[in-house]
Write a protein that holds these residues in place. Structure first.
Motif, short mmCIF file in Angstrom:
data_model
loop_
_atom_site.label_atom_id
_atom_site.label_comp_id
_atom_site.label_asym_id
_atom_site.label_seq_id
_atom_site.Cartn_x
_atom_site.Cartn_y
_atom_site.Cartn_z
N SER A 1 1.01 -1.03 -0.11
CA SER A 1 -0.19 0.07 -0.41
C SER A 1 0.66 1.46 0.31
O SER A 1 0.51 2.17 -0.66
N ASN B 1 0.40 -4.63 -5.71
CA ASN B 1 -1.41 -3.33 -5.14
C ASN B 1 -1.55 -2.20 -6.00
O ASN B 1 -2.86 -1.69 -6.33
N GLU C 1 -3.11 -5.23 3.86
CA GLU C 1 -2.84 -4.39 2.75
C GLU C 1 -3.88 -4.48 2.33
O GLU C 1 -4.02 -3.82 1.66
#
Length: 362
Positions: free
Chosen positions: A82, A89, A131
């Protein structure tokens, strides 16, 4: 309606190997290094259903159309994704529309495969949940509190967002927020990943699959992961890869030699259907035999809309017979003569394996 599952996991836990096995062809790059999958891979997999071939013999057709599951595989997620670490991500948006998340965790040892985690499934889960929660927080931070002429609905929606933020800040999933049905509907368009149900796929050694019963392993790892055993599927991605290269007869023989009755694909899809409350009804005629996916509890008129939305407007009735009766009595003619075919109205609740003919007006 089809089942859509997004596959996530840390690098090198066997995601892409499993994905390739599920598709029975190399649509994703499975390689022995992190971030082998650098673009999201999407594949549509037929749902194994032995009833279709039987029905095809009864109605004398060669066209079988199974229900399908859409799998989306993305790059491995690493701790700190993140904040820009790794690549996973970047592609999380590709699974936001999925019905459920398949979280692959590593429980195998292989000195030839680079290990990016401790190999502890619970630790893998913790990193991944964190996450996903952080990514959801980023989504919520873009939302603004209502201003000006605020309606009760806008106020209720913002209240739901604040509830979700509170649980995400505690490292929990959005689905753990105390939301009522209306609030859930109001935030649905945000496609929060931690609102989705999760299946945990534990990738184990080949020897583990052969030496332990899957039910025992499922319970063991469910306890370690802190989830119910029906949310855990035990697979050996290597075995699934080997199965994908075999014909149907060879697959059955190989599974039998391992003491298994189903492949990982079949167990994964069965678990996915159970998790999401899905079932199939069947249509059978000279043109084709087909399985249709619906939610448990759907009525006849809603089920007809899965075939075509116009059917809901023009619905007259549904002719229904049980699969076993349809097969035993040789099709619609025999089922009707034996009184096993029923005419049901729009409010009839569909049952798994119903063979159906919808009567639609002009």
């Amino acid at each position: 309606m089809g089942l859509s599952i997004g596959i996530v996991g840390l690098p090198n836990v066997g995601k892409s190997t499993l994905f390739n096995a599920l598709l029975k062809k190399q649509q994703a790059l499975a390689a022995n290094y992190p971030f082998a999958t650098i673009e999201p891979n999407v594949g549509v997999v037929p749902v194994p259903d032995s009833r279709l071939a039987v029905l095809a013999e009864v109605v004398h057709t060669e066209k079988l159309v199974p229900a399908t599951v859409t799998f989306t595989d993305i790059a491995g997620i690493v701790k700190g994704a993140s904040q820009g670490e790794g690549l996973g991500n970047k592609f999380l948006s590709h699974i936001r529309e999925a019905d459920a998340i398949c979280m692959v965790v590593r429980a195998f040892e292989d000195p030839d495969v680079v290990q990016t985690s401790e190999g502890n499934p619970a630790d893998d889960k913790s990193v991944l949940i964190t996450e996903l929660a952080l990514a959801d927080l980023q989504t919520l931070e873009k939302q603004q509190p209502p201003k000006g002429n605020v309606t009760p609905e806008m106020k209720q929606r913002w209240g739901a967002i604040e509830k979700i933020k509170a649980v995400l800040d505690q490292g929990k999933r959005a689905m753990e927020a105390d939301l009522d049905d209306e609030e859930i509907l109001l935030v649905r368009e945000l496609c929060l990943m931690t609102m989705k149900p999760i299946l945990y796929v534990v990738n184990v050694d080949e020897q583990k699959v052969m030496s332990d019963k899957s039910e025992v392993l499922s319970q063991r790892y469910a306890t370690a992961l802190g989830v119910d055993s029906d949310k855990v599927v035990i697979v050996s991605a290597k075995i699934e890869a080997e199965l994908s290269e075999m014909g149907e007869a060879e697959q059955m023989e190989y599974l039998s030699s391992l003491g298994l009755h189903q492949s990982g694909l079949e167990r994964l899809i069965t678990a996915g259907y159970h998790l999401l409350g899905l079932q199939s009804f069947l249509t059978a005629g000279e043109k084709e035999v087909r399985a249709w996916t619906i939610r448990i509890g759907m009525n006849a008129v809603e089920a007809s809309g899965v075939i075509h939305t116009d059917f809901m407007k023009k619905f007259i009735r549904a002719d229904v017979t049980a699969y076993d009766d349809f097969v035993a009595l040789g099709g619609w003619k025999g089922a009707r003569e034996a009184g096993k075919a029923r005419s049901e109205g729009r409010d009839y609740i569909m049952q798994n394996g119903d063979v159906v003919e919808f009567r639609i007006g002009s």
